[in-house]
Scaffold this motif. Structure first.
Motif, PDB file in Angstrom:
ATOM      1  N   UNK A  77       0.838  -1.198   0.000  1.00  0.00           N
ATOM      2  CA  UNK A  77       0.000   0.000   0.000  1.00  0.00           C
ATOM      3  C   UNK A  77       0.871   1.245   0.000  1.00  0.00           C
ATOM      4  N   UNK A  78       0.444   2.248  -0.764  1.00  0.00           N
ATOM      5  CA  UNK A  78       1.033   3.587  -0.690  1.00  0.00           C
ATOM      6  C   UNK A  78      -0.049   4.560  -0.283  1.00  0.00           C
ATOM      7  N   UNK A  79       0.373   5.624   0.367  1.00  0.00           N
ATOM      8  CA  UNK A  79      -0.571   6.581   0.929  1.00  0.00           C
ATOM      9  C   UNK A  79      -0.178   7.987   0.493  1.00  0.00           C
ATOM     10  N   UNK A  80      -1.119   8.695  -0.118  1.00  0.00           N
ATOM     11  CA  UNK A  80      -0.931  10.113  -0.431  1.00  0.00           C
ATOM     12  C   UNK A  80      -1.904  10.885   0.451  1.00  0.00           C
ATOM     13  N   UNK A  81      -1.371  11.735   1.339  1.00  0.00           N
ATOM     14  CA  UNK A  81      -2.181  12.416   2.347  1.00  0.00           C
ATOM     15  C   UNK A  81      -2.157  13.919   2.120  1.00  0.00           C
ATOM     16  N   UNK A  82      -3.326  14.517   2.208  1.00  0.00           N
ATOM     17  CA  UNK A  82      -3.424  15.974   2.069  1.00  0.00           C
ATOM     18  C   UNK A  82      -4.427  16.499   3.074  1.00  0.00           C
ATOM     19  N   UNK A  83      -4.096  17.649   3.700  1.00  0.00           N
ATOM     20  CA  UNK A  83      -5.080  18.330   4.532  1.00  0.00           C
ATOM     21  C   UNK A  83      -4.838  19.834   4.473  1.00  0.00           C
ATOM     22  N   UNK A  84      -5.730  20.570   5.083  1.00  0.00           N
ATOM     23  CA  UNK A  84      -5.705  22.031   4.961  1.00  0.00           C
ATOM     24  C   UNK A  84      -4.808  22.680   6.006  1.00  0.00           C
ATOM     25  N   UNK A 108      -2.923   2.334  -4.123  1.00  0.00           N
ATOM     26  CA  UNK A 108      -2.691   3.720  -3.731  1.00  0.00           C
ATOM     27  C   UNK A 108      -3.960   4.263  -3.078  1.00  0.00           C
ATOM     28  N   UNK A 109      -3.823   4.746  -1.847  1.00  0.00           N
ATOM     29  CA  UNK A 109      -4.935   5.375  -1.140  1.00  0.00           C
ATOM     30  C   UNK A 109      -4.660   6.872  -1.074  1.00  0.00           C
ATOM     31  N   UNK A 110      -5.556   7.653  -1.680  1.00  0.00           N
ATOM     32  CA  UNK A 110      -5.443   9.118  -1.685  1.00  0.00           C
ATOM     33  C   UNK A 110      -6.446   9.651  -0.667  1.00  0.00           C
ATOM     34  N   UNK A 111      -5.953  10.379   0.328  1.00  0.00           N
ATOM     35  CA  UNK A 111      -6.795  10.895   1.408  1.00  0.00           C
ATOM     36  C   UNK A 111      -6.748  12.417   1.389  1.00  0.00           C
ATOM     37  N   UNK A 112      -7.917  13.031   1.339  1.00  0.00           N
ATOM     38  CA  UNK A 112      -8.019  14.495   1.383  1.00  0.00           C
ATOM     39  C   UNK A 112      -8.949  14.868   2.530  1.00  0.00           C
ATOM     40  N   UNK A 113      -8.390  15.445   3.595  1.00  0.00           N
ATOM     41  CA  UNK A 113      -9.175  15.899   4.740  1.00  0.00           C
ATOM     42  C   UNK A 113      -9.427  17.402   4.604  1.00  0.00           C
ATOM     43  N   UNK A 114     -10.599  17.856   5.076  1.00  0.00           N
ATOM     44  CA  UNK A 114     -11.043  19.247   4.890  1.00  0.00           C
ATOM     45  C   UNK A 114     -11.106  19.572   3.392  1.00  0.00           C
ATOM     46  N   UNK A 115     -11.729  18.671   2.646  1.00  0.00           N
ATOM     47  CA  UNK A 115     -11.791  18.781   1.191  1.00  0.00           C
ATOM     48  C   UNK A 115     -12.330  20.133   0.746  1.00  0.00           C
ATOM     49  N   UNK A 142       3.305   8.699   8.822  1.00  0.00           N
ATOM     50  CA  UNK A 142       4.488   9.135   8.089  1.00  0.00           C
ATOM     51  C   UNK A 142       5.431   7.977   7.776  1.00  0.00           C
ATOM     52  N   UNK A 143       5.714   7.153   8.767  1.00  0.00           N
ATOM     53  CA  UNK A 143       6.687   6.082   8.589  1.00  0.00           C
ATOM     54  C   UNK A 143       6.050   4.695   8.617  1.00  0.00           C
ATOM     55  N   UNK A 144       4.738   4.635   8.463  1.00  0.00           N
ATOM     56  CA  UNK A 144       4.050   3.345   8.545  1.00  0.00           C
ATOM     57  C   UNK A 144       4.088   2.617   7.212  1.00  0.00           C
ATOM     58  N   UNK A 145       3.738   3.311   6.131  1.00  0.00           N
ATOM     59  CA  UNK A 145       3.808   2.745   4.783  1.00  0.00           C
ATOM     60  C   UNK A 145       4.433   3.790   3.867  1.00  0.00           C
ATOM     61  N   UNK A 146       4.780   3.369   2.676  1.00  0.00           N
ATOM     62  CA  UNK A 146       5.322   4.316   1.703  1.00  0.00           C
ATOM     63  C   UNK A 146       4.258   5.329   1.325  1.00  0.00           C
ATOM     64  N   UNK A 147       4.704   6.525   0.971  1.00  0.00           N
ATOM     65  CA  UNK A 147       3.733   7.524   0.561  1.00  0.00           C
ATOM     66  C   UNK A 147       4.301   8.917   0.537  1.00  0.00           C
ATOM     67  N   UNK A 148       3.400   9.873   0.301  1.00  0.00           N
ATOM     68  CA  UNK A 148       3.772  11.279   0.178  1.00  0.00           C
ATOM     69  C   UNK A 148       2.792  12.113   0.978  1.00  0.00           C
ATOM     70  N   UNK A 149       3.309  13.172   1.618  1.00  0.00           N
ATOM     71  CA  UNK A 149       2.473  14.036   2.445  1.00  0.00           C
ATOM     72  C   UNK A 149       2.337  15.410   1.814  1.00  0.00           C
ATOM     73  N   UNK A 150       1.124  15.933   1.853  1.00  0.00           N
ATOM     74  CA  UNK A 150       0.848  17.309   1.442  1.00  0.00           C
ATOM     75  C   UNK A 150      -0.036  17.921   2.527  1.00  0.00           C
ATOM     76  N   UNK A 151       0.558  18.099   3.705  1.00  0.00           N
ATOM     77  CA  UNK A 151      -0.174  18.601   4.855  1.00  0.00           C
ATOM     78  C   UNK A 151       0.079  20.104   5.035  1.00  0.00           C
ATOM     79  N   UNK A 152      -0.802  20.775   5.771  1.00  0.00           N
ATOM     80  CA  UNK A 152      -0.708  22.224   5.990  1.00  0.00           C
ATOM     81  C   UNK A 152      -0.722  22.971   4.641  1.00  0.00           C
ATOM     82  N   UNK A 153      -1.606  22.594   3.748  1.00  0.00           N
ATOM     83  CA  UNK A 153      -1.614  23.213   2.416  1.00  0.00           C
ATOM     84  C   UNK A 153      -1.914  24.708   2.476  1.00  0.00           C
ATOM     85  N   UNK A 154      -2.627  25.161   3.494  1.00  0.00           N
ATOM     86  CA  UNK A 154      -2.946  26.593   3.543  1.00  0.00           C
ATOM     87  C   UNK A 154      -1.708  27.443   3.822  1.00  0.00           C
TER      88      UNK A 154
END
Length: 739
Positions: A552-559, A633-640, A569-581
């Motif tokens: 599994x890979x994880x792409x995470x995004x939040x506002x 690939x799991x894409x997660x968008x919080x505060x969409x 962060x270190x559980x599975x492979x992936x990319x972070x896009x946090x604190x986008x504001x």
């Protein structure tokens, strides 16, 4: 000395019978630190760390004692692993001698470690340490230690140190420490003279009987009550001070080292004694040792009717305590311990009910804690095949454990009243309650963080006033098993458990593609309170990442960083896009990442093959032994709804992912405050996602001590009606400062 095995790590050890304090929530950092240690260290070192945490702070010589008690599987190398694992820290001053330097764990790390080992095993370790201490005075070498001495010039710095063994008067004398002088007798009534027959009956070799902790009292040799023609065919050596009125409880041995527990009624009417013994013999035969005492022998037709069962042991040689004394000694049960106790007791009741038995008198004193195994005892007044025992009134439980209908005219014990009693027993074990005669209406207003929403639902269901609305013991067992297992192991890596419905049936969600039997692959999670919505989101991701650690890979995004997604962060492979504001330009990088993933996956699958998709590729890889290099690939968008305002490209990219993701092995999870959901619905225009909708808080509010809960509806794309469960904030996440 009592080890604080299950009490909160920041609270003092409760005295026997004292009300235990509740535990604070464990920090995510502590859980991650222990997880890293578990991953890198050996299983023996991990076990040793838990045993050290139970009695820390302590110096190295005392650590060696604990390590010695765990031999032969644990040696000095494993102690070194614990030191190098980064879980301990020094707490004493730099001027201490080397053998006096003390080390400890943080309270959060201690709490995590104590949840990984049965309390009974920790107690056995302390007893092994005690046995080793007894042999030290005669040994050629020993270890330096501090012991209290009435004439000593210094005092031991105690602080919050936990004792790791017992030093009785005999050992003190062997170490050269005189016992304190006996106090002068006070004026007043004369003290009771010593027993004229002081010599006590022998106990079997290797059997340990701590009278102060167990309630058993050894009998003097001069006690001949159980001998002679009408006596018992075993060597009785101890008697229990508690138990039911008129039911004598004895410890005996058969002359070959086997220890038995004998129950013999002593009531005025001999016929009643026969009834009581016959009923329990019938019950124990049917239960056949399944979370119940194992019947060994009986004689219901002598002047003194009796039955003998195998003595339940806590460890190898100690009689098992009942649950009331166990909780009184070690404190309230941790979640893992509570779950294991509950599963076994529910299984025991379900088996009894299936075999035509109703206990009718269930209390914590009727539950034995035999190491890792529970036993329900006290079946003399049970109902058999619908026939109520004529002696039940004499042995009915105290009001706290009696279902409300039992106090009504004509009230009789039923399967439902057994479930009620079990619910109160578990509630008391979890909260430290149990002193009052009646179950308070406010008992289930549990402190925030003490029990999960699932546990609260279980306890509320068991203790409903209307017996028709309580779950059966078998249904309760299934609900508890679902909490323990979370999901079927192996075959459904995208299936998650969300909670329990009002009937305690598990509520699950399968994010496998619809055409492969799942409800996904996409999920729309929406509603308020946001804290509960984010907790449900983290619960979903926790299970997905545990079940797919390498696939599994994880792409995470939040506002604004409030999502709590940093924990992955270190559980599975992936990319972070946090604190986008904080950096709106970072949103464009997020969009570009998703475009690249879609393109890469089409290139690997082959656009020209109409029936090619991720599922087919995975099947072929398994069928032909080909390495499957394409991860889900799991894409997660919080505060969409807020992320969408940062760049219009977000909508276009997510819509493309939603449309093409099912064939590409991409799962899109959108979490939003927007209860209307119009924008989110447009993202999923090409297909209907599974939905989790929060219907607002059901309890809690301004009082921070009240647990915030919400009613949640789950509905798959092909389902006409939603399934409901109650959710709360199951983990603790502190948002970053300034957010």
């Amino acid at each position: 000395m009592v080890l604080p095995l299950l009490t909160g790590p920041d609270t003092p050890v409760p005295a026997v019978g004292a009300r235990a304090s509740t535990r604070p929530a464990v920090s995510v950092a502590a859980e991650e630190a222990v997880l890293r240690f578990k991953t890198s260290a050996s299983s023996e070192a991990y076990r040793l760390a838990a045993h050290l945490a139970a009695v820390a702070p302590l110096p190295v010589p005392a650590m060696r004692l604990v390590q010695h008690a765990l031999q032969p599987s644990v040696d000095t190398a494993h102690l070194a692993e614990v030191f190098l694992g980064g879980l301990m820290h020094g707490v004493d001053g730099a001027d201490d001698l080397p053998h006096q330097k003390t080390f400890d764990f943080t309270e959060d790390i201690r709490t995590v470690l104590l949840g990984t080992v049965p309390p009974s095993e920790l107690v056995r370790t302390a007893r092994a340490v005690t046995a080793h201490l007894r042999g030290l005075p005669n040994a050629s070498t020993g270890f330096p230690a501090w012991l209290p001495h009435s004439e000593g010039p210094e005092r031991v710095r105690s602080g919050n140190r936990r004792p790791f063994g017992w030093v009785d008067e005999t050992l003190r004398r062997r170490l050269g420490i005189a016992p304190p002088a006996a106090p002068e007798p006070e004026s007043g009534p004369e003290a009771e003279p010593p027993h004229p027959h002081g010599e006590l009956r022998e106990i079997p070799d290797g059997f340990v009987l701590d009278e102060d902790l167990t309630g058993w009292r050894r009998l003097p040799v001069a006690d001949r009550r159980f001998e002679g023609p009408d006596g018992l065919p075993y060597e009785v050596f101890a008697e229990h001070e508690g138990g039911w009125s008129g039911i004598r409880l004895l410890l005996a041995h058969d002359g070959e080292g086997r220890v038995l527990v004998i129950r013999t009624p002593e009531v005025r009417n001999p016929r009643h004694s026969v009834d009581l013994v016959t009923t329990e013999v019938t019950a124990l035969k049917r239960l056949d040792g399944f979370f119940a005492p194992r019947l060994l022998a009986w004689d219901a037709h002598r002047l003194r009717p009796w039955l003998a069962v195998e003595c339940a042991l806590d460890g190898a040689s100690d009689p098992a305590p009942n649950l009331h004394h166990f909780v009184g000694q070690v404190g309230t049960l941790h979640r893992a311990g509570l779950l294991e106790v509950a599963r076994q007791l529910a299984a025991s009741l379900a088996n009894a009910h299936e075999n035509g038995l109703v206990h009718g008198s269930l209390t914590p004193r009727r539950v034995l804690v035999a190491g890792r195994k529970m036993q329900i005892t006290g079946w003399m007044a049970a109902s058999v095949d619908g026939r109520i025992s004529p002696h039940w009134d004499a042995y009915r439980p105290r009001p706290r454990y009696r279902a409300p209908e039992l106090d009504m005219p004509g009230g009789e014990p039923t399967r439902e009243s057994d479930v009620y009693a079990l619910g109160v027993i578990l509630m008391d074990a979890a909260t430290g309650e149990g002193q009052g005669d009646y179950l308070s209406e406010a008992t289930l207003a549990l402190p925030a963080g003490l029990l999960s929403a699932d546990w609260t639902a279980i306890l509320e269901a068991c203790t409903r006033r209307d017996p028709a609305h309580r779950p059966s013991a078998a249904r309760l067992q299934r609900a508890l098993d679902s909490l323990a297992l979370q999901r079927p192991v192996g075959s459904d890596p995208m299936q998650v458990s969300l909670g329990l419905d009002p009937d305690l049936d598990p509520v699950g969600l399968d994010l496998e593609s619809e055409h492969r039997g799942g409800q996904g692959p996409h999920l729309l999670l929406r509603g308020l309170p946001a804290a509960i919505r984010r907790s449900v989101l983290r619960r979903v991701l926790d299970q997905l990442t545990r079940q797919n650690p390498t696939g599994l890979e994880l792409v995470r995004a939040d506002y604004d960083g409030r999502s709590g997604l940093t924990r992955f962060e270190d559980v599975v492979r992936g990319t972070s896009f946090l604190h986008l504001h904080d950096d709106p330009a970072h949103v464009l990088s997020f969009c570009e990442k998703l475009r690249q993933e879609v393109t890469k996956r089409w290139d690997m699958l082959g656009r020209s093959i109409d029936d090619s998709d991720f599922g087919a590729l995975a099947y072929d890889a398994d069928e032909y032994g080909i390495p499957h290099v394409l991860r889900r690939l799991v894409v997660v968008v919080e505060d969409f709804q807020k992320v969408l305002l940062l760049a219009p490209e977000v909508f276009t990219v997510l819509r493309r992912v939603a449309e093409q993701g099912p064939r590409l092995g991409i799962h899109l999870i959108v979490s939003t405050d927007d209860t209307d959901g119009a924008l989110a619905d447009r993202v999923f225009a090409e297909g209907t996602p599974a939905r989790i909708d929060l219907r607002g808080p059901t309890r809690g509010g301004e009082d921070p001590s009240e647990r915030l809960m919400a009613q949640v509806a789950v509905q798959g794309p092909l389902e006409t009606d939603p399934v409901f469960f109650t959710a709360g904030v199951e983990d603790i996440f502190e948002p970053p400062p300034g957010t």
